[in-house]
Design a protein around this motif. Sequence first.
Motif, PDB file in Angstrom:
ATOM      1  N   UNK A  49      17.309   0.079   0.884  1.00  0.00           N
ATOM      2  CA  UNK A  49      16.481  -0.711   1.811  1.00  0.00           C
ATOM      3  C   UNK A  49      16.079   0.072   3.062  1.00  0.00           C
ATOM      4  N   UNK A  50      15.894   1.374   2.884  1.00  0.00           N
ATOM      5  CA  UNK A  50      15.424   2.249   3.960  1.00  0.00           C
ATOM      6  C   UNK A  50      14.053   2.784   3.559  1.00  0.00           C
ATOM      7  N   UNK A  65       5.125   8.157   1.099  1.00  0.00           N
ATOM      8  CA  UNK A  65       5.838   6.959   1.533  1.00  0.00           C
ATOM      9  C   UNK A  65       6.680   6.453   0.373  1.00  0.00           C
ATOM     10  N   UNK A  66       7.919   6.114   0.672  1.00  0.00           N
ATOM     11  CA  UNK A  66       8.805   5.533  -0.338  1.00  0.00           C
ATOM     12  C   UNK A  66       9.138   4.108   0.121  1.00  0.00           C
ATOM     13  N   UNK A  67       8.249   3.170  -0.191  1.00  0.00           N
ATOM     14  CA  UNK A  67       8.439   1.780   0.206  1.00  0.00           C
ATOM     15  C   UNK A  67       9.499   1.102  -0.662  1.00  0.00           C
ATOM     16  N   UNK A  68      10.005  -0.012  -0.176  1.00  0.00           N
ATOM     17  CA  UNK A  68      10.967  -0.793  -0.932  1.00  0.00           C
ATOM     18  C   UNK A  68      10.273  -1.431  -2.123  1.00  0.00           C
ATOM     19  N   UNK A  80       0.827  -1.177   0.000  1.00  0.00           N
ATOM     20  CA  UNK A  80       0.000   0.000   0.000  1.00  0.00           C
ATOM     21  C   UNK A  80       0.878   1.250   0.000  1.00  0.00           C
ATOM     22  N   UNK A  81       0.238   2.403  -0.038  1.00  0.00           N
ATOM     23  CA  UNK A  81       0.981   3.650  -0.028  1.00  0.00           C
ATOM     24  C   UNK A  81       1.151   4.222   1.367  1.00  0.00           C
ATOM     25  N   UNK A 102      11.369  16.141  -2.213  1.00  0.00           N
ATOM     26  CA  UNK A 102      12.304  15.148  -1.675  1.00  0.00           C
ATOM     27  C   UNK A 102      12.153  13.796  -2.356  1.00  0.00           C
ATOM     28  N   UNK A 103      11.585  13.799  -3.547  1.00  0.00           N
ATOM     29  CA  UNK A 103      11.361  12.550  -4.266  1.00  0.00           C
ATOM     30  C   UNK A 103      12.662  11.791  -4.476  1.00  0.00           C
ATOM     31  N   UNK A 104      13.705  12.491  -4.906  1.00  0.00           N
ATOM     32  CA  UNK A 104      14.982  11.813  -5.156  1.00  0.00           C
ATOM     33  C   UNK A 104      15.626  11.338  -3.858  1.00  0.00           C
ATOM     34  N   UNK A 105      15.379  12.044  -2.762  1.00  0.00           N
ATOM     35  CA  UNK A 105      15.908  11.618  -1.467  1.00  0.00           C
ATOM     36  C   UNK A 105      15.207  10.338  -1.022  1.00  0.00           C
ATOM     37  N   UNK A 106      13.867  10.331  -1.101  1.00  0.00           N
ATOM     38  CA  UNK A 106      13.097   9.149  -0.715  1.00  0.00           C
ATOM     39  C   UNK A 106      13.444   7.938  -1.554  1.00  0.00           C
ATOM     40  N   UNK A 107      13.604   8.146  -2.867  1.00  0.00           N
ATOM     41  CA  UNK A 107      13.949   7.023  -3.762  1.00  0.00           C
ATOM     42  C   UNK A 107      15.333   6.479  -3.440  1.00  0.00           C
ATOM     43  N   UNK A 108      16.283   7.367  -3.174  1.00  0.00           N
ATOM     44  CA  UNK A 108      17.642   6.920  -2.844  1.00  0.00           C
ATOM     45  C   UNK A 108      17.644   6.103  -1.556  1.00  0.00           C
ATOM     46  N   UNK A 109      16.898   6.559  -0.557  1.00  0.00           N
ATOM     47  CA  UNK A 109      16.799   5.809   0.692  1.00  0.00           C
ATOM     48  C   UNK A 109      16.170   4.440   0.443  1.00  0.00           C
ATOM     49  N   UNK A 110      15.091   4.398  -0.344  1.00  0.00           N
ATOM     50  CA  UNK A 110      14.413   3.127  -0.637  1.00  0.00           C
ATOM     51  C   UNK A 110      15.339   2.162  -1.376  1.00  0.00           C
ATOM     52  N   UNK A 111      16.168   2.687  -2.263  1.00  0.00           N
ATOM     53  CA  UNK A 111      17.125   1.841  -2.991  1.00  0.00           C
ATOM     54  C   UNK A 111      18.165   1.241  -2.057  1.00  0.00           C
TER      55      UNK A 111
END
Length: 314
Positions: A77-78, A39-42, A8-9, A66-75
Amino acid sequence: MDRVLSRRNSFSDQSHKVFTRGTFDYLENERGQNLFCKYWHLDDPTIEPKALVFISHGFSEHLGLYEHVGRTLAQNNILAFGHDHVGHGRSEGIRAYVESVDEYVNDLMDHCKIAKREYGNVPLFLLGHSMGGMVVLRAGLLYPGFFRGIVFQGPLIIPGPQLGPIDFRLSWWKTIPVGVVLRLMDWVDPEMILGGVAMNLITRDEDMKKMLKDDGLRWEGGCKVRLLRAFVNCLYDNLAQLRNLTTPFLTLHGDHDSLCNVLGSRLMIQESRSGDKSIIEFPGAVHNLYIEIREVREIALKRTCEWILQRSLK
């Protein structure tokens, strides 16, 4: 709890404070205002994240920046998450206005408590930029032990160069004239707007300047008097309690940041009693390192992820 949640989101919550409206997720705060959530899920919902990170954006911003920040964290595994602060972005509330910074803090804690219930064994971190750095510092001071660590990025600890005739850096006695001036302005009009921010003070990257300029959700005015009073009150309270900060933290700061003085980050290193604290200064960089010139933002994001992952194992 069923990990199908990750498909989910949003986080689920028995209090029904988190809900979906159309294609967007919202958190209803204690004041009945609906806050827009991100939310930037894995990518793989079957994998438990190594860490949870609440992102606290700065004044005039919203989490879409902060889209690029969230995506980088998700990549890495955060799982990153957060909401547009009240009065910002897609969240409800008077634009760029609160009576107290603790309103931001209370909303942050409500959201983080939901995340803790959902992922109880996953370490929880805070990441705050500018005004968001002031907010997460206050959360760390008010709730010691709740967070595994905090990443500050150009945090508002003490203001950068004086605001016109007003200079309330460091010296506590300056609160008296500053307070008198602001109270008079507040009496005239609490929503009086003071000044504004030039793009070249935020980033040196021309593409990022254009991105900010074209963004329709940003607050484009200056700071309102009532909000500035709330900032001043919080800043001095935070400064008075710096020695009580025991949460591990990393602070990243451009040494040419004229909006949030780098002396504030140095002061946290000097005064706090955290046994795990470090600072990285970026020569020549200005306010928002995550949208600075490419070499700066890449290093800032890399150091952020490394620091969080190292402490998620403890």
